[in-house]
Enzyme design. Structure first.
Site, PDB file in Angstrom:
ATOM      1  CB  SER A 124     -43.864  -3.474  -2.493  1.00 16.54           C
ATOM      2  OG  SER A 124     -44.098  -3.938  -4.325  1.00 16.54           O
ATOM      3  CE1 TYR A 149     -38.497  -3.087  -3.707  1.00 15.29           C
ATOM      4  CE2 TYR A 149     -40.362  -4.242  -5.622  1.00 15.29           C
ATOM      5  CZ  TYR A 149     -39.708  -3.033  -4.127  1.00 15.29           C
ATOM      6  OH  TYR A 149     -40.683  -2.131  -3.735  1.00 15.29           O
ATOM      7  CE  LYS A 153     -39.968  -2.762  -0.612  1.00 16.51           C
ATOM      8  NZ  LYS A 153     -39.206  -1.750   0.691  1.00 16.51           N
TER       9      LYS A 153
HETATM   10  C1  UD1 Z   1     -43.140  -1.986  -9.592  1.00 16.44           C
HETATM   11  C2  UD1 Z   1     -42.708  -3.130  -9.061  1.00 16.44           C
HETATM   12  C3  UD1 Z   1     -43.232  -2.721  -7.383  1.00 16.44           C
HETATM   13  C4  UD1 Z   1     -42.534  -1.930  -7.252  1.00 16.44           C
HETATM   14  C5  UD1 Z   1     -42.830  -0.038  -8.176  1.00 16.44           C
HETATM   15  C6  UD1 Z   1     -42.560   0.673  -7.852  1.00 16.44           C
HETATM   16  C7  UD1 Z   1     -43.287  -5.618 -10.187  1.00 16.44           C
HETATM   17  C8  UD1 Z   1     -44.353  -6.768 -10.031  1.00 16.44           C
HETATM   18  N1  UD1 Z   1     -43.661  -4.439  -9.452  1.00 16.44           N
HETATM   19  O1  UD1 Z   1     -44.545  -1.992 -10.626  1.00 16.44           O
HETATM   20  O2  UD1 Z   1     -42.848  -3.724  -6.963  1.00 16.44           O
HETATM   21  O3  UD1 Z   1     -43.658  -1.516  -5.984  1.00 16.44           O
HETATM   22  O4  UD1 Z   1     -42.283  -0.976  -9.438  1.00 16.44           O
HETATM   23  O5  UD1 Z   1     -40.803   0.998  -7.684  1.00 16.44           O
HETATM   24  O6  UD1 Z   1     -42.128  -5.966 -10.050  1.00 16.44           O
HETATM   25  N2  UD1 Z   1     -44.643   1.305 -18.311  1.00 16.44           N
HETATM   26  C9  UD1 Z   1     -44.774   1.749 -19.524  1.00 16.44           C
HETATM   27  N3  UD1 Z   1     -43.233   2.559 -20.000  1.00 16.44           N
HETATM   28  C10 UD1 Z   1     -42.431   2.898 -19.048  1.00 16.44           C
HETATM   29  C11 UD1 Z   1     -42.780   2.653 -17.859  1.00 16.44           C
HETATM   30  C12 UD1 Z   1     -43.589   1.588 -17.567  1.00 16.44           C
HETATM   31  O7  UD1 Z   1     -45.158   1.793 -20.524  1.00 16.44           O
HETATM   32  O8  UD1 Z   1     -41.301   3.447 -19.970  1.00 16.44           O
HETATM   33  C13 UD1 Z   1     -45.828   0.708 -17.785  1.00 16.44           C
HETATM   34  C14 UD1 Z   1     -44.920  -0.888 -17.368  1.00 16.44           C
HETATM   35  O9  UD1 Z   1     -44.820  -1.882 -18.408  1.00 16.44           O
HETATM   36  C15 UD1 Z   1     -46.121  -0.990 -16.458  1.00 16.44           C
HETATM   37  C16 UD1 Z   1     -46.362   0.546 -15.816  1.00 16.44           C
HETATM   38  O10 UD1 Z   1     -46.352   0.748 -17.061  1.00 16.44           O
HETATM   39  O11 UD1 Z   1     -47.293  -1.973 -16.891  1.00 16.44           O
HETATM   40  C17 UD1 Z   1     -46.311   0.574 -14.489  1.00 16.44           C
HETATM   41  O12 UD1 Z   1     -44.774   0.582 -14.359  1.00 16.44           O
HETATM   42  P1  UD1 Z   1     -44.018   0.742 -12.845  1.00 16.44           P
HETATM   43  O13 UD1 Z   1     -44.638   2.396 -13.290  1.00 16.44           O
HETATM   44  O14 UD1 Z   1     -42.733   0.194 -13.191  1.00 16.44           O
HETATM   45  O15 UD1 Z   1     -44.513   0.026 -11.894  1.00 16.44           O
HETATM   46  P2  UD1 Z   1     -44.633  -1.610 -11.863  1.00 16.44           P
HETATM   47  O16 UD1 Z   1     -44.123  -2.349 -13.317  1.00 16.44           O
HETATM   48  O17 UD1 Z   1     -46.533  -2.170 -11.532  1.00 16.44           O
END
Ligand code: UD1
Length: 338
Positions: A124, A149, A153
């Site tokens: 990742s 997590y 990795k």
């Molecule tokens: C995270 C993990 C990554 C993992 C991936 C998939 C970290 C730094 N990153 O990525 O290792 O492989 O998940 O499981 O730990 N968001 C919202 N509302 C929501 C959900 C998300 O605004 O309900 C935003 C988050 O704040 C973020 C973006 O969407 O800015 C992407 O979030 P997400 O899909 O959870 O992925 P990552 O956090 O980038």
């Protein structure tokens, strides 16, 4: 000769199995179905016309794994099987370290017993930690991920590097995924999170299909163009094809290869939501919520190395990702539950 795919009934695993079968490869799936459905095997058969061998077992169970290696003619492995919920890993670190580390250790031990020394590992972008600047490049030092997590990795990558140092007959590919979303264009397989989705796209899709009232956007005061976080979204089918290329590379030269699998382009949360609405014509109500702990404002890949060495690049757009997610979600509002 078959390719062993651990976690092959999962989201990324199932899409990779489809790409392998469509290229005429033989595939053996093992999956304990702790976060997947056995229906996936039928769906894979519907798409490809071929039914992969399937064993329901836990990759940590070495004896069960040995029986698979005894029965099947395995030449290489793609290792997906692992726990992946970032938040849960903070709550239950022991569970994550045990599952993800014991899983890879059992797999490589049994591979060694059967003289199988080619492995592609599902890593990742989180291994870059929070101090490396974007775009992330493979030769940057591995950082300190913010979750157990992510640490698993980093540790799994290190275990595989050490195994290569001890025995240069291994050939290993470490694939650092950015943010996989989307679904197979058939709408037959896709992401089916259990419970409340942690990740952005499954949450958007569940709001769109009416299972959740609104999306919380975690923070709109980041130092980005529209204030929301920027990520490098990659269509899961592009990602799956990256695995096929990475596997092929293992035959060329015995090495440890490390590749970013991302598009090299950043998209903000708001851009993704707006594109989804535009492409599908379905409303996605949202509210701005406080920042989520541990989120980085911006990260995306430098994807040059995979292009240069694997001749792999993403082909699908953010629009494709939204369309295919919606096709899957609207055809399967309750995922594989029917
Ligand atoms: C995270 C993990 C990554 C993992 C991936 C998939 C970290 C730094 N990153 O990525 O290792 O492989 O998940 O499981 O730990 N968001 C919202 N509302 C929501 C959900 C998300 O605004 O309900 C935003 C988050 O704040 C973020 C973006 O969407 O800015 C992407 O979030 P997400 O899909 O959870 O992925 P990552 O956090 O980038």
């Amino acid at each position: 000769m078959s390719i062993l795919v651990t976690g092959g009934a999962g989201y990324i695993g199932s899409h990779t199995v489809v790409e392998l079968l469509e290229l005429g490869k033989e595939v053996v799936i093992i999956d304990d179905l702790s976060n997947a459905s056995s229906k996936v095997i039928d769906r894979i058969e519907n798409i490809t016309g071929k039914r992969p061998a399937f064993y329901q077992l836990d990759v940590k169970d070495k004896n069960a794994l040995r029986t698979v290696f005894e029965k099947e003619d395995i030449e290489s492995a793609i290792h997906f099987a692992a726990f992946k919920a970032v938040g849960e890993s903070v709550q239950k670190p022991g569970l994550y370290y045990e599952n993800n580390l014991m899983g890879i250790l059992a797999l490589v031990e049994v591979m060694l017993e059967f003289d199988v020394k080619k492995i592609v590992f599902s890593s990742s972008a989180t291994v870059y930690g929070s101090f490396n600047p974007s775009p992330y490049k493979e030769d940057m030092p591995v950082g300190v991920p913010t979750s157990p997590y992510g640490q698993t990795k980093v540790m799994c990558e290190q275990i595989l590097r050490d195994i290569y140092v001890a025995d240069n007959n291994w050939s290993i590919s470490l694939l650092r995924y950015f943010n996989p979303i989307g679904a197979h264009e058939s709408g037959l397989i896709g992401e089916d999170p259990s419970g409340i989705p942690n990740n952005l796209m499954p949450f958007i899709a569940q709001v769109a299909v009416g299972k959740r009232e609104f999306l919380n956007i975690f923070g709109d005061d980041y130092d980005t163009e529209d204030g929301t976080c920027v990520r490098d979204y990659i269509h899961v089918v592009d990602l799956a094809r990256g695995h096929v290329k990475a596997l092929g590379k293992l035959d060329q030269d015995k090495q440890v290869y490390t590749y970013n699998l991302g598009s090299g382009k950043g998209t903000s949360v708001l851009e993704l939501v707006n594109t989804f609405v535009q492409v599908t014509g379905v409303e996605v109500p949202y509210k701005i919520a406080p920042r989520r702990a541990g989120d980085l404002p911006v990260f995306y890949a430098n994807a040059d190395k995979a292009l240069a060495e694997l001749n792999w690049t993403t082909e699908k757009s953010i629009e494709d990702m939204c369309r295919d997610t919606w096709n899957w979600q609207s055809k399967n509002p309750n995922g594989y539950q029917g």
